[in-house]
Structures are given as structure tokens and as C-alpha cells.
Design a protein around this motif. Structure first.
Motif, mmCIF file in Angstrom:
data_model
loop_
_atom_site.group_PDB
_atom_site.id
_atom_site.type_symbol
_atom_site.label_atom_id
_atom_site.label_comp_id
_atom_site.label_asym_id
_atom_site.label_seq_id
_atom_site.Cartn_x
_atom_site.Cartn_y
_atom_site.Cartn_z
ATOM 1 N N UNK A 1 0.824 -1.213 0.000
ATOM 2 C CA UNK A 1 0.000 0.000 0.000
ATOM 3 C C UNK A 1 0.855 1.259 0.000
ATOM 4 N N UNK A 2 2.015 1.199 0.662
ATOM 5 C CA UNK A 2 2.891 2.368 0.700
ATOM 6 C C UNK A 2 3.616 2.578 -0.623
ATOM 7 N N UNK A 3 3.856 1.512 -1.379
ATOM 8 C CA UNK A 3 4.495 1.638 -2.681
ATOM 9 C C UNK A 3 3.495 1.914 -3.795
ATOM 10 N N UNK A 4 2.227 1.586 -3.576
ATOM 11 C CA UNK A 4 1.224 1.780 -4.610
ATOM 12 C C UNK A 4 0.874 3.256 -4.733
ATOM 13 N N UNK A 5 0.727 3.723 -5.969
ATOM 14 C CA UNK A 5 0.364 5.125 -6.231
ATOM 15 C C UNK A 5 -1.153 5.274 -6.266
ATOM 16 N N UNK A 6 -1.619 6.428 -5.784
ATOM 17 C CA UNK A 6 -3.054 6.738 -5.806
ATOM 18 C C UNK A 6 -3.402 7.324 -7.161
ATOM 19 N N UNK A 7 -3.499 6.468 -8.175
ATOM 20 C CA UNK A 7 -3.651 6.948 -9.547
ATOM 21 C C UNK A 7 -5.008 7.597 -9.777
ATOM 22 N N UNK A 8 -6.087 6.917 -9.377
ATOM 23 C CA UNK A 8 -7.418 7.453 -9.629
ATOM 24 C C UNK A 8 -7.660 8.725 -8.837
ATOM 25 N N UNK A 9 -7.246 8.743 -7.563
ATOM 26 C CA UNK A 9 -7.460 9.940 -6.738
ATOM 27 C C UNK A 9 -6.668 11.122 -7.275
ATOM 28 N N UNK A 10 -5.405 10.889 -7.661
ATOM 29 C CA UNK A 10 -4.599 11.988 -8.191
ATOM 30 C C UNK A 10 -5.133 12.475 -9.537
ATOM 31 N N UNK A 11 -5.660 11.543 -10.349
ATOM 32 C CA UNK A 11 -6.226 11.947 -11.640
ATOM 33 C C UNK A 11 -7.452 12.826 -11.434
ATOM 34 N N UNK A 12 -8.339 12.436 -10.535
ATOM 35 C CA UNK A 12 -9.529 13.248 -10.269
ATOM 36 C C UNK A 12 -9.168 14.579 -9.652
ATOM 37 N N UNK A 13 -8.181 14.585 -8.755
ATOM 38 C CA UNK A 13 -7.764 15.841 -8.134
ATOM 39 C C UNK A 13 -7.217 16.807 -9.169
ATOM 40 N N UNK A 14 -6.417 16.289 -10.095
ATOM 41 C CA UNK A 14 -5.815 17.174 -11.090
ATOM 42 C C UNK A 14 -6.838 17.674 -12.092
ATOM 43 N N UNK A 15 -7.707 16.775 -12.608
ATOM 44 C CA UNK A 15 -8.598 17.150 -13.704
ATOM 45 C C UNK A 15 -9.873 17.841 -13.250
ATOM 46 N N UNK A 16 -10.213 17.744 -11.971
ATOM 47 C CA UNK A 16 -11.439 18.391 -11.501
ATOM 48 C C UNK A 16 -11.145 19.663 -10.720
ATOM 49 N N UNK A 17 -9.971 19.734 -10.061
ATOM 50 C CA UNK A 17 -9.681 20.897 -9.212
ATOM 51 C C UNK A 17 -8.490 21.694 -9.734
ATOM 52 N N UNK A 18 -7.338 21.041 -9.885
ATOM 53 C CA UNK A 18 -6.113 21.786 -10.189
ATOM 54 C C UNK A 18 -6.128 22.349 -11.613
ATOM 55 N N UNK A 19 -6.349 21.494 -12.612
ATOM 56 C CA UNK A 19 -6.312 21.953 -14.000
ATOM 57 C C UNK A 19 -7.402 22.981 -14.302
ATOM 58 N N UNK B 1 -2.211 12.449 -19.592
ATOM 59 C CA UNK B 1 -1.880 11.227 -20.320
ATOM 60 C C UNK B 1 -0.736 10.463 -19.671
ATOM 61 N N UNK B 2 0.215 11.174 -19.025
ATOM 62 C CA UNK B 2 1.365 10.484 -18.432
ATOM 63 C C UNK B 2 1.135 10.126 -16.970
ATOM 64 N N UNK B 3 -0.029 10.420 -16.430
ATOM 65 C CA UNK B 3 -0.310 10.037 -15.054
ATOM 66 C C UNK B 3 -0.497 8.525 -14.940
ATOM 67 N N UNK B 4 -0.478 8.040 -13.704
ATOM 68 C CA UNK B 4 -0.507 6.601 -13.480
ATOM 69 C C UNK B 4 -1.751 5.919 -13.997
ATOM 70 N N UNK B 5 -2.870 6.631 -14.060
ATOM 71 C CA UNK B 5 -4.102 6.001 -14.529
ATOM 72 C C UNK B 5 -3.994 5.591 -15.987
ATOM 73 N N UNK B 6 -3.313 6.406 -16.803
ATOM 74 C CA UNK B 6 -3.166 6.072 -18.216
ATOM 75 C C UNK B 6 -2.299 4.863 -18.466
ATOM 76 N N UNK B 7 -1.383 4.551 -17.539
ATOM 77 C CA UNK B 7 -0.523 3.375 -17.701
ATOM 78 C C UNK B 7 -1.077 2.140 -16.994
ATOM 79 N N UNK B 8 -1.935 2.324 -15.991
ATOM 80 C CA UNK B 8 -2.489 1.184 -15.264
ATOM 81 C C UNK B 8 -3.752 0.632 -15.912
ATOM 82 N N UNK B 9 -4.554 1.486 -16.518
ATOM 83 C CA UNK B 9 -5.787 1.009 -17.139
ATOM 84 C C UNK B 9 -5.558 0.015 -18.274
#
Length: 430
Positions: free
Chosen positions: A158-176, A249-257
Motif C-alpha cells: 500500500x505504501x508503494x502503490x500510487x493513488x492513480x485514480x485519486x490523483x487523476x480526479x484531483x488534477x482534472x477536476x480541481x487543479x487543472x 496522459x502520463x499520469x498513473x491512470x493512463x498506464x495502469x488502465x
């Protein structure tokens, strides 16, 4: 050492050397006055004082070294110590890059590194990874402590796993949407000052150009200088929007899906994901957000769904005549339009990871071009073909001339001097 016995040596000099060696003065060779005796005694006292101070200093150093070794064995060094720390001495960007590379290597090789078969990694198991990456032992330990969030001395999955979905939603809904809308507000204020609009009208004009929805404000006419500003703002916002899609596109969700959906090895899975899975996700999200927009604006549910579909898919032909009239609904529509950029980038990443796409690109780059050349070659007129042959022959002749000149120079070096060869160069001395 004392000077050799010589008749010319003074008695005082010999006595001073003997005093330096803590020897008694030789009174048989002559008398010594009181000043010399006092000088000799002071020298003896000074030497003894220095020896006593040196012995005390050696004892203090021994006690200090023994106490320091005991302290190191009993009390470990805290993570936030005031001593030099090679990890904290790096810049934030360097530390983040080192941490990212270290975590990626551990995540890929966690099964092989887990020699204890305990489901986690300790510092001894990951120290070899730091050595292979060229990291010092203390820097590897600092990176390990940085990844160990619960501070138990072990790195779990769990500590090595990246929060891909949460970071993707945070970036595309709030930050970007946040920094893009802020940019639209600044550029819209400049355009509003030039054209005499309100700041809100300028903001709506620039933001609708970026997202492709609306328009929420239609000006009557633009001045020449205003048109130039619109062109500049459109280029700036287009660059920022394209950068947003690239980051998504280079976030973890694009490579894990692609791995999760099995798109890399199976053509059927890729076809199923593109034709059914992605449209189903877009339709489901449009149903939820469309119902929220319909409740906010008083539309029917089907009109809210149609408006969200045309917003997410950036359709130029409107599916409904409804449009947001209140400021909150317009703001939500702009955020959804900007978040759709991230969805587009994920779709692009999925299509690029498909086995069919990679095979098609490989075929076009290796075989299709050659087959087209063979098919088109008979249709080329003779004059064009001869011209191409002449150009190619000219390039080959130039290359042969260059190669021939080099060969002539090499042959001239090998011929003797009498036959016109180049004389040998003198050897350089070391």
C-alpha cells in the motif's frame, strides 16, 4: 640533540640543549651563573606542564570517544537531526526525482526483493537497490524513511502503490480547471479593458473559446487590436490546454488502465474497451452530472443529459436548445468542459496502448512505405526517374570523391619519402 663537543661551543649553549633534554647541566666544565640556572629550571617546568596537559587531553579524548560510541549504539539518529543529511541537502526537485525513481524500482521488483516472503520490504532488502542506482547508503536509508509513512520500519504494498485514480480526479477536476480558469480571468480582464466590456464578459468570452462550449457572451464587433489580442490569448490558452492533456496522459491512470483491461496483449479486449467500456463510462458520468445541471437550472432530465453529452464530447452541433443562465451553472459547465480534456487524454492513452494500434504503427513504419514505393515506381515518368537517378548518382560521386581523397592521403602516408610520400613527423618528447 646536543651539539657535538667543540672548543668553540659556549657552555651556555650546551647547558640549554641539555635542559631541553631534561638533563642536568655539566658544572664540571665551568661555572653556571644564576640567570642560566633559572632559565634552565623554567624550561624544565614548561616541558613538564606541557606533558601533563597533553596527558590530560588524551584522557579527555578517550572518554569522549567512548561516550560517543555508546550513545550511537544506544540512541539511533532521529530523522530530523541537525547534522548534515544528504537527502535534505538536495533541492526539492532532486529529492522528488530520487524518491520517484526509487519507488518505481521497488514497486516493479517488490516480489523479487521480498526474500523473507513477508509481503513487505525492510531496509536490508532495499539497500542493494540503492547501490545499483548509485545512491549512498545514508541516502538510501533516508529515501526508505520517506516512503515508510507509518514509520514501522517496513514498506508494504500500500505504501508503494500510487493513488492513480485519486490523483487523476484531483488534477482534472480541481487543479487543472483552477489554473486554466484563472488564466482565462486574467486574459479576459485585459480583453475587457480593450473592448470596454465587463470583466465577467471577458472571462466568459475567453473561457468559452478554450472549452468549446457556449458561448455565454457574444460581442457585437471586435476592434483590430482586440482581434490581435484574441488571437494571442487563443494561442496561450490552447498551449495550456494541450499541456493539461499531456500531464493527464502520463499520469498513473493512463498506464495502469491498459494492463487492468488487458489491452496490451489482446485485440478483442481493446475493441471491447473502445466500443463499449469507454462510451458507457462517459454516458454514465453524463447522466449523473446532467441530472445535477437539470435540477440546478430547472430543465428536464433528458435536456440535462443532452447538454452534458455535447459538452464532454465538444460537439459543434447542439443537441438541445438549453444553456446555463445562472453564474453557478455556467461555472460548473466550464469546469466540466475542462475536465473533459483529461478524459480525452485517458482515451488517447488507452488507444495507444492497444496491441492493434502498436501493430498498425509498426506495419506502417516498416512495410507499408516500401510496398507503396514498389507500387508507385512503375507509374513514375521516365524523365522524373532519370532525374532522381542523376541526383542519386551525383551524391554517390561526391561521396566517392571524398572517400578517394581520404584514401589518397592514407596512401601518401604509407609511401616512402623518395617516392613523394609524406615525411614522418618527429616524435614528441614526453
Amino acid at each position: 640533540t646536543a651539539p657535538p663537543p667543540d672548543e668553540g661551543n659556549d657552555l651556555l649553549v650546551q647547558n640549554l640543549f641539555r635542559a631541553a633534554q631534561l638533563e642536568e647541566p655539566d658544572e664540571e666544565q665551568g661555572t653556571v651563573d644564576a640567570a642560566t640556572l633559572s632559565l634552565i629550571q623554567s624550561l624544565k617546568d614548561k616541558v613538564k606542564e606541557l606533558e601533563e596537559g597533553n596527558s590530560k587531553l588524551q584522557e579527555q579524548l578517550k572518554h569522549a570517544s567512548s561516550a560517543e560510541s555508546v550513545e550511537k549504539q544506544e540512541t539511533p539518529r532521529p530523522a530530523s537531526s541537525a547534522v548534515y543529511d544528504p537527502y535534505t541537502a538536495l533541492s526539492y526537485k532532486s529529492r522528488l526525482r530520487q524518491l520517484r525513481e526509487f519507488a518505481e524500482v521497488l514497486e516493479r521488483g517488490k516480489v523479487v526483493l521480498d526474500t523473507r516472503q513477508a509481503g513487505n520490504l525492510n531496509l536490508a532488502e532495499v539497500s542493494g537497490v540503492g547501490i545499483k542506482m548509485g545512491l549512498r547508503e545514508d541516502l538510501t536509508a533516508d529515501l526508505f524513511r520517506e516512503l515508510d509513512r507509518d514509520k514501522d520500519g517496513f514498506l508494504s504494498s500500500a505504501e508503494l502503490r500510487k493513488s492513480s485514480l485519486a490523483s487523476f480526479l484531483l488534477f482534472n477536476i480541481i487543479l487543472a480547471p483552477g489554473y486554466l480558469l484563472l488564466t482565462c480571468l486574467c486574459l479576459g480582464a485585459i480583453l475587457a479593458d480593450i473592448e470596454g466590456w465587463t470583466i465577467l464578459q471577458g472571462f466568459y468570452y475567453v473561457a468559452c473559446n478554450v472549452t468549446g462550449i457556449g458561448p455565454f457572451f457574444v460581442p457585437e464587433a471586435l476592434s483590430d487590436f482586440g482581434e490581435a489580442v484574441v488571437v494571442a490569448t487563443s494561442i496561450i490558452t490552447f498551449t495550456l490546454a494541450s499541456g493539461t492533456m499531456g500531464i493527464s496522459a502520463i499520469m498513473g491512470l493512463g498506464s495502469e488502465l491498459p494492463d487492468a483491461l488487458g489491452l496490451v496483449d489482446s485485440t478483442c479486449n481493446g475493441f471491447f474497451a473502445v466500443v463499449f467500456v469507454i462510451p458507457a463510462v462517459v454516458a454514465a458520468s453524463s447522466l449523473v452530472l446532467g441530472g445535477f445541471m437539470a435540477a440546478l437550472e430547472g430543465w428536464t432530465f433528458i435536456n440535462g443529459f443532452r447538454y452534458l453529452i455535447q459538452t464532454v464530447c465538444a460537439l459543434k452541433t447542439s443537441l438541445t436548445s438549453e444553456a446555463p443562465a445562472t453564474a453557478p451553472a455556467r461555472f460548473i459547465a466550464l469546469v466540466i468542459g475542462l475536465a473533459a480534456l483529461g478524459i480525452t487524454s485517458v482515451v488517447i492513452a488507452l488507444v495507444c496502448a492497444m496491441a492493434t494500434s502498436q501493430d498498425a504503427v509498426f506495419y506502417m513504419e516498416t512495410q507499408l512505405v516500401r510496398k507503396l514505393q514498389r507500387a508507385v515506381a512503375p507509374c513514375i515518368p521516365d524523365c522524373v526517374r532519370r532525374l532522381c537517378c542523376l541526383c542519386c548518382r551525383g551524391r554517390k560521386t561526391e561521396a566517392a570523391d571524398r572517400d578517394g581523397g581520404v584514401q589518397d592521403l592514407l596512401a601518401a602516408d604509407q609511401r616512402p619519402v623518395e617516392a613523394g610520400g609524406r615525411p614522418p613527423e618527429p616524435q614528441q618528447q614526453a
